[in-house]
Scaffold this motif. Structure first.
Motif, mmCIF file in Angstrom:
data_model
loop_
_atom_site.group_PDB
_atom_site.id
_atom_site.type_symbol
_atom_site.label_atom_id
_atom_site.label_comp_id
_atom_site.label_asym_id
_atom_site.label_seq_id
_atom_site.Cartn_x
_atom_site.Cartn_y
_atom_site.Cartn_z
ATOM 1 N N ALA A 205 -51.088 65.401 3.975
ATOM 2 C CA ALA A 205 -51.769 64.366 3.192
ATOM 3 C C ALA A 205 -50.988 63.057 3.127
ATOM 4 O O ALA A 205 -51.550 62.012 2.811
ATOM 5 C CB ALA A 205 -52.042 64.880 1.786
ATOM 6 N N LYS A 208 -51.239 59.311 8.132
ATOM 7 C CA LYS A 208 -52.399 58.437 8.277
ATOM 8 C C LYS A 208 -53.542 59.101 9.024
ATOM 9 O O LYS A 208 -54.706 58.739 8.868
ATOM 10 C CB LYS A 208 -51.996 57.152 9.001
ATOM 11 C CG LYS A 208 -50.977 56.309 8.256
ATOM 12 C CD LYS A 208 -50.536 55.106 9.086
ATOM 13 C CE LYS A 208 -49.463 54.307 8.369
ATOM 14 N NZ LYS A 208 -48.957 53.175 9.223
ATOM 15 N N LYS A 209 -53.195 60.074 9.878
ATOM 16 C CA LYS A 209 -54.247 60.807 10.577
ATOM 17 C C LYS A 209 -53.746 62.188 10.965
ATOM 18 O O LYS A 209 -52.546 62.395 11.174
ATOM 19 C CB LYS A 209 -54.743 60.050 11.805
ATOM 20 C CG LYS A 209 -53.774 59.909 12.948
ATOM 21 C CD LYS A 209 -54.436 59.112 14.090
ATOM 22 C CE LYS A 209 -53.505 58.932 15.270
ATOM 23 N NZ LYS A 209 -54.114 58.091 16.336
ATOM 24 N N TYR A 223 -58.970 60.911 9.739
ATOM 25 C CA TYR A 223 -58.296 59.663 9.385
ATOM 26 C C TYR A 223 -58.253 59.490 7.874
ATOM 27 O O TYR A 223 -59.218 59.791 7.167
ATOM 28 C CB TYR A 223 -59.020 58.464 10.013
ATOM 29 C CG TYR A 223 -58.943 58.434 11.518
ATOM 30 C CD1 TYR A 223 -57.894 57.789 12.174
ATOM 31 C CD2 TYR A 223 -59.913 59.062 12.293
ATOM 32 C CE1 TYR A 223 -57.818 57.762 13.555
ATOM 33 C CE2 TYR A 223 -59.848 59.049 13.684
ATOM 34 C CZ TYR A 223 -58.798 58.387 14.303
ATOM 35 O OH TYR A 223 -58.726 58.380 15.682
ATOM 36 N N LYS A 224 -57.139 58.992 7.382
ATOM 37 C CA LYS A 224 -56.989 58.705 5.959
ATOM 38 C C LYS A 224 -57.853 57.494 5.616
ATOM 39 O O LYS A 224 -57.703 56.429 6.215
ATOM 40 C CB LYS A 224 -55.523 58.421 5.641
ATOM 41 C CG LYS A 224 -55.144 58.547 4.186
ATOM 42 C CD LYS A 224 -53.624 58.466 4.051
ATOM 43 C CE LYS A 224 -53.159 58.990 2.706
ATOM 44 N NZ LYS A 224 -51.679 59.073 2.662
ATOM 45 N N LYS A 225 -58.748 57.638 4.666
ATOM 46 C CA LYS A 225 -59.706 56.581 4.351
ATOM 47 C C LYS A 225 -59.214 55.641 3.246
ATOM 48 O O LYS A 225 -59.788 54.578 3.029
ATOM 49 C CB LYS A 225 -61.033 57.214 3.935
ATOM 50 C CG LYS A 225 -61.665 58.061 5.038
ATOM 51 C CD LYS A 225 -62.872 58.825 4.530
ATOM 52 C CE LYS A 225 -63.434 59.750 5.601
ATOM 53 N NZ LYS A 225 -64.561 60.579 5.091
ATOM 54 N N ASN A 229 -53.148 60.059 -1.395
ATOM 55 C CA ASN A 229 -52.782 61.336 -0.775
ATOM 56 C C ASN A 229 -53.684 62.463 -1.265
ATOM 57 O O ASN A 229 -54.038 63.364 -0.503
ATOM 58 C CB ASN A 229 -51.322 61.676 -1.102
ATOM 59 C CG ASN A 229 -50.337 60.789 -0.364
ATOM 60 O OD1 ASN A 229 -50.715 60.031 0.523
ATOM 61 N ND2 ASN A 229 -49.076 60.880 -0.737
ATOM 62 N N PHE A 232 -56.999 62.463 0.590
ATOM 63 C CA PHE A 232 -56.844 62.916 1.969
ATOM 64 C C PHE A 232 -56.548 64.411 2.007
ATOM 65 O O PHE A 232 -57.029 65.132 2.879
ATOM 66 C CB PHE A 232 -55.731 62.130 2.656
ATOM 67 C CG PHE A 232 -55.741 62.242 4.164
ATOM 68 C CD1 PHE A 232 -56.926 62.377 4.868
ATOM 69 C CD2 PHE A 232 -54.557 62.205 4.879
ATOM 70 C CE1 PHE A 232 -56.937 62.476 6.260
ATOM 71 C CE2 PHE A 232 -54.545 62.305 6.265
ATOM 72 C CZ PHE A 232 -55.742 62.438 6.959
ATOM 73 N N ARG A 233 -55.777 64.902 1.034
ATOM 74 C CA ARG A 233 -55.500 66.328 0.940
ATOM 75 C C ARG A 233 -56.792 67.110 0.785
ATOM 76 O O ARG A 233 -56.997 68.155 1.415
ATOM 77 C CB ARG A 233 -54.574 66.605 -0.245
ATOM 78 C CG ARG A 233 -54.160 68.066 -0.383
ATOM 79 C CD ARG A 233 -53.419 68.335 -1.685
ATOM 80 N NE ARG A 233 -52.254 67.476 -1.830
ATOM 81 C CZ ARG A 233 -52.141 66.520 -2.744
ATOM 82 N NH1 ARG A 233 -53.145 66.289 -3.603
ATOM 83 N NH2 ARG A 233 -51.064 65.798 -2.831
ATOM 84 N N ASP A 235 -59.813 66.120 1.741
ATOM 85 C CA ASP A 235 -60.564 66.038 3.005
ATOM 86 C C ASP A 235 -60.040 67.054 4.019
ATOM 87 O O ASP A 235 -60.812 67.732 4.702
ATOM 88 C CB ASP A 235 -60.462 64.627 3.599
ATOM 89 C CG ASP A 235 -61.266 63.598 2.825
ATOM 90 O OD1 ASP A 235 -62.151 64.001 2.041
ATOM 91 O OD2 ASP A 235 -61.014 62.393 3.000
#
Length: 245
Positions: A205, A208-209, A223-225, A229, A232-233, A235
């Motif tokens: 997380a 960036k990707k 990809y981190k939107k 963190n 993204f974690r 996702d």
């Protein structure tokens, strides 16, 4: 922007000329740019460490094309490849790989000597940034796991490499030190490309990707939107759970 690293239909087969041959990577194509902070994820046996070994120039026995700064690696002479390995690339491993008969300072200095770099000020500069300047005269066995990992990062960074490869860099650390190491790697990605391998969603997380591979194939790139963190974690976690259903 021209990618720093490009893979074009890379395949890896172990024991390719025997009945025991095993096709580990299948037509891997991807690009990694300068200052990318990339995570390679996948279940055990998915091929993620094999992929890391090829990208980091440890393994040159593969089919397909690997380009470094636009140059086909297999067409570069051995002297240049070795220079890239020693100067442009730094490694951080789960097991630290520090030499117990050398002090922390001597472990870091060892990399400078390999590169004929006599600027010992670099050791103190990087040690202060990582908060290990007070343990430079200690031996690895006298230091905590977190201190040893930070020392390994200092050793990797002291020659200012273009790329840092980290294979399960927090695998032996507690939550507090894991967080600190990942925050440091995040800062490093502002001036160097950082590529990590992990199975830990919490670690991934920070990046960036995420390049997710399974059965030796790239399944997807996440990809981190946002800067979050936690989002993204979520996702990454949801993606993995959906793959397992």
């Amino acid at each position: 922007m021209e990618p720093l690293i490009t893979l074009n239909k890379v395949n890896k087969t172990y024991n390719k000329y025997s009945k025991l041959k095993k096709h580990v990577l299948h037509d891997i194509s991807l690009e990694i740019n300068k200052n990318d902070f990339v995570c390679i994820m996948g279940s055990s046996g998915s091929g993620k460490t094999t992929l890391l070994n090829i990208i980091s120039l440890i393994d040159d026995d593969y089919d397909g094309k690997l380009f470094y700064e636009g140059n086909d690696v297999k067409t570069i002479n051995l002297k240049t490849v070795n220079k890239i390995k020693s100067k442009d690339i730094g490694f951080v491993f789960q097991t630290y790989n520090l030499l117990d008969n050398l002090t922390i300072k001597e472990n870091i200095e060892f990399v400078l000597k390999l590169n004929n770099d006599k600027d010992k000020n670099k050791i103190m500069n990087i040690s202060k940034k990582l908060g290990i300047d007070t343990i430079l005269e200690k031996y690895p066995y006298e230091c905590s796991g977190g201190q040893q990992q930070l020392s390994a990062i200092a050793r990797a960074l002291v020659v200012s490499p273009k790329i840092i490869f980290a294979d399960e860099p927090t695998g032996n650390l507690d939550i507090k030190n894991s967080k600190r190491v990942m925050e440091i790697l995040s800062k490093i990605s502002e001036f160097s490309t950082v590529i990590i391998v992990t199975h830990d969603v919490n670690v991934a997380a920070y990046t960036k990707k995420v390049i997710y591979i399974e059965d030796g194939r790239v399944q997807d790139v996440l990809y981190k939107k946002s800067l979050s963190n936690s989002l993204f974690r979520k996702d990454i976690f949801n993606y993995i759970m959906n793959k397992r259903q």
